[in-house]
Design a protein around this motif. Structure first.
Motif, short mmCIF file in Angstrom:
data_model
loop_
_atom_site.label_atom_id
_atom_site.label_comp_id
_atom_site.label_asym_id
_atom_site.label_seq_id
_atom_site.Cartn_x
_atom_site.Cartn_y
_atom_site.Cartn_z
N PHE A 121 0.84 -1.20 0.00
CA PHE A 121 0.00 0.00 0.00
C PHE A 121 0.87 1.24 0.00
CE2 PHE A 121 -2.73 3.08 2.29
CZ PHE A 121 -3.79 3.09 1.40
N GLU A 122 1.90 1.24 0.86
CA GLU A 122 2.81 2.39 0.90
C GLU A 122 3.55 2.55 -0.43
OE1 GLU A 122 3.26 4.65 3.04
OE2 GLU A 122 2.33 3.88 4.84
N LEU A 165 -7.09 7.19 -0.70
CA LEU A 165 -6.92 7.23 0.76
C LEU A 165 -8.22 7.64 1.43
CD1 LEU A 165 -3.57 9.02 1.61
CD2 LEU A 165 -4.40 6.85 2.48
N TRP A 179 7.52 6.16 9.23
CA TRP A 179 7.81 4.86 8.61
C TRP A 179 6.72 4.48 7.63
CZ3 TRP A 179 9.49 1.54 13.44
CH2 TRP A 179 10.62 2.15 14.01
N ILE A 180 5.47 4.70 8.04
CA ILE A 180 4.36 4.30 7.18
C ILE A 180 3.45 5.52 6.99
CG2 ILE A 180 4.21 1.80 7.47
CD1 ILE A 180 2.47 2.31 9.95
N PRO A 181 3.89 6.48 6.17
CA PRO A 181 3.15 7.75 6.09
C PRO A 181 1.71 7.58 5.61
CG PRO A 181 4.87 7.65 4.41
CD PRO A 181 5.10 6.51 5.34
N SER A 182 1.49 6.76 4.56
CA SER A 182 0.11 6.66 4.05
C SER A 182 -0.80 6.01 5.07
CB SER A 182 0.09 5.85 2.76
OG SER A 182 0.99 6.38 1.84
N VAL A 183 -0.31 4.92 5.67
CA VAL A 183 -1.17 4.19 6.61
C VAL A 183 -1.46 5.06 7.83
CG1 VAL A 183 -1.35 2.17 8.06
CG2 VAL A 183 -0.35 1.96 5.81
N SER A 184 -0.45 5.79 8.30
CA SER A 184 -0.73 6.57 9.51
C SER A 184 -1.60 7.78 9.19
CB SER A 184 0.56 6.98 10.22
OG SER A 184 1.28 7.86 9.45
#
Lengths: 234, 285
Positions: free
Chosen positions: A50-51, A60, B130-135
């Protein structure tokens, strides 16, 4: 090779076997940690993919909205084991594809636990919820899952009873201290059955009632804004 | 009273809980279990007061039942207490059940503390880079939940004042959910377009960091690492070994348990230090 692919390969062929190997070497009941670590490592490739895709703002936000609705349906409805959450996650998967379905499931589990309490079960729930969204999205993408409410209801019932529910029970098997004898395994799955049945019934009912109007709305939004069709133009 | 430990850097908090839960879940030795349960319980009560006490009273029966049930599945053990359904109910299996229920209790207690200390904003600030999109996704979702609940009430209220909603609860509920989904998604698209217009995705995302590693954070981090290393070394030396079935055999309690106790007392000790300092300062005035 894409970075996320190589990381996934690394995880599956190196990290997980290494964890399993070390887990057998450690003393005592380290399988608590081993099993939870493996679940976390299995989640890792999905999140990295995903990233790595660098999701665009619309993608998103749509995933965030579906997560928000699923979380509200888990947090705001006070009846235990009777929540439309799974149905919402599956419908997200059907409308927006398996990847989005997985993300909605996993983030719903993680996010809703900020309201109901995090625990060692969080990674397991993320895995199980995500797997539910992934399955429905995959079957729907392949065209094996009809969108008629009655079929969706049957699919929802069966997939909660035979797929998501048992995955969640697996968590109690690993985290509850009763060992791995045949009897213990049967006991765990048997004690999970009533809750799973209720949850499956709820999912089927929600699918029957809500799936058509909801999918219509999701499709309309997709059509109106041309979303999630090709990733470059989002 | 505010918790001093929570005011430290999230990384320090997170590492502490990784150590506490990780060790708590593996160690079956009664001394280690007792230390962890006592420290966890006192910190949990300190954080949540009566709310924690109520939660603890709810945990207790579950844990006790689990301990009592274990001998039904596990018939190993040499001291038979009585026979049930033609199967031996042994003392060793009961003790073993007690130990593993203790593990469950430590897990519940420490995760209870975790929920007070590491709130959602701390987690995202810790992993945001570390996980910009997920956060980012997580931040949006956490914001959306109260928003959606509020909007649901507004929609229901608006429909009521229009004179709708008399056709039964189910139909009304469906209409509200439908309106909510449409509103949220359309609003989401507007948000997304706004994000794009402001340049989302064109450069590496910076994050707003409210937490900074200060000197006291580095010190506490060092203390945590030293203590947890000592505990792990003691575990590797076999100080935590505990066999319950078929016969109970425990490793003698040694220095490992002391380090473990000091480690788990860190949050309470910091609070104690703060309280004492405060008293001294007030005394000087």
């Amino acid at each position: 090779m894409k970075k996320s692919t190589s990381v996934s390969l690394l995880v599956f062929f190196l990290l997980i076997p290494a964890t399993l190997f070390l887990g057998t070497k450690l003393p005592g009941r380290s399988y608590y940690i081993t099993s939870t670590l493996i679940i976390l490592q299995m989640l890792l490739p999905f999140f990295l993919a995903f990233e790595g895709r660098k999701p665009q703002a619309r993608e998103l936000v749509v995933i965030a909205v579906m997560c928000g609705i699923s979380i509200v349906s888990r947090v705001a409805i006070p009846i235990p084991h009777f929540k439309p959450t799974f149905a919402m996650i599956m419908l997200s998967g059907i409308a927006f594809g398996p990847e989005a379905g997985f993300m909605v499931g996993a983030v719903t589990a993680f996010g809703s636990n900020f309201f109901v309490g995090q625990g060692a079960y969080t990674p397991w729930q993320m895995m199980a919820y995500g797997a539910g969204g992934l399955l429905s999205g995959f079957l729907s993408q392949k065209g094996w899952l009809s969108r008629k409410p009655i079929y969706l209801a049957i699919f929802g019932f069966l997939s909660v009873l035979l797929w998501v529910g048992p995955l969640l029970d697996l968590c109690s098997l690993f985290l509850m201290p009763i060992g791995f004898s045949k009897k213990a395994i049967i006991a765990v799955f048997a004690s999970g059955l009533p809750a799973n049945l209720m949850q499956a019934g709820c999912t089927a009912a929600v699918m029957l009632l809500v799936s058509r109007p909801l999918l219509e709305r999701l499709d309309r939004i997709k059509l109106k804004y041309g979303m999630l069709e090709n990733h470059d133009k989002l | 009273m505010k918790d001093t430990f929570s005011s430290y850097h999230p990384a320090v908090n997170f590492l502490f809980f990784v150590g506490a839960v990780g060790c708590g879940v593996v160690f079956l030795h009664p001394a280690y279990l007792a230390v962890s349960i006592l420290c966890g319980l006192s910190y949990y009560l300190f954080l949540g007061k009566t709310k924690s006490a109520k939660a603890f009273l709810l945990m207790l029966p579950v844990v006790l039942i689990l301990a009592a049930v274990n001998p039904l599945f596990n018939t190993q053990g040499s001291t038979v207490l009585f026979w049930l359904f033609g199967k031996p109910y042994t003392l060793e299996a009961l003790l073993y059940g007690g130990a593993v229920s203790g593990v469950l209790l430590t897990m519940l207690l420490w995760f209870g503390c975790y929920n007070y200390v590491l709130t959602g904003d701390k987690f995202t600030s810790l992993f945001g880079n570390w996980i910009p999109s997920v956060s980012l996704l997580l931040v949006m979702v956490l914001r959306m939940v109260p928003n959606l609940i509020q909007k649901t009430k507004q929609i229901a209220g608006a429909r009521k004042s229009l004179g709708k909603g008399n056709e039964g609860k189910l139909k009304e509920g469906l209409a509200v959910v439908g309106a909510l989904v449409s509103w949220a998604l359309e609003g989401g698209v507007v948000t997304a377009d706004s994000m794009r217009a402001r340049g989302y995705g064109t450069a590496k995302r910076q994050s707003f960091l409210i937490y900074r590693m200060e000197r006291r954070d580095w010190w506490l981090l060092a203390v945590e690492i030293i203590l947890i290393t000592a505990v792990i070394v003691s575990a590797c030396l076999g100080q935590v070994n505990a066999e319950y079935t078929p016969e109970v055999s425990l490793a003698p309690v040694s220095w490992g348990a002391v380090f473990y106790g000091i480690y788990l007392l860190i949050p309470l000790a910091l609070n104690g230090k703060e309280a004492i300092l405060w008293h001294i300062l007030r005394f000087k005035i």
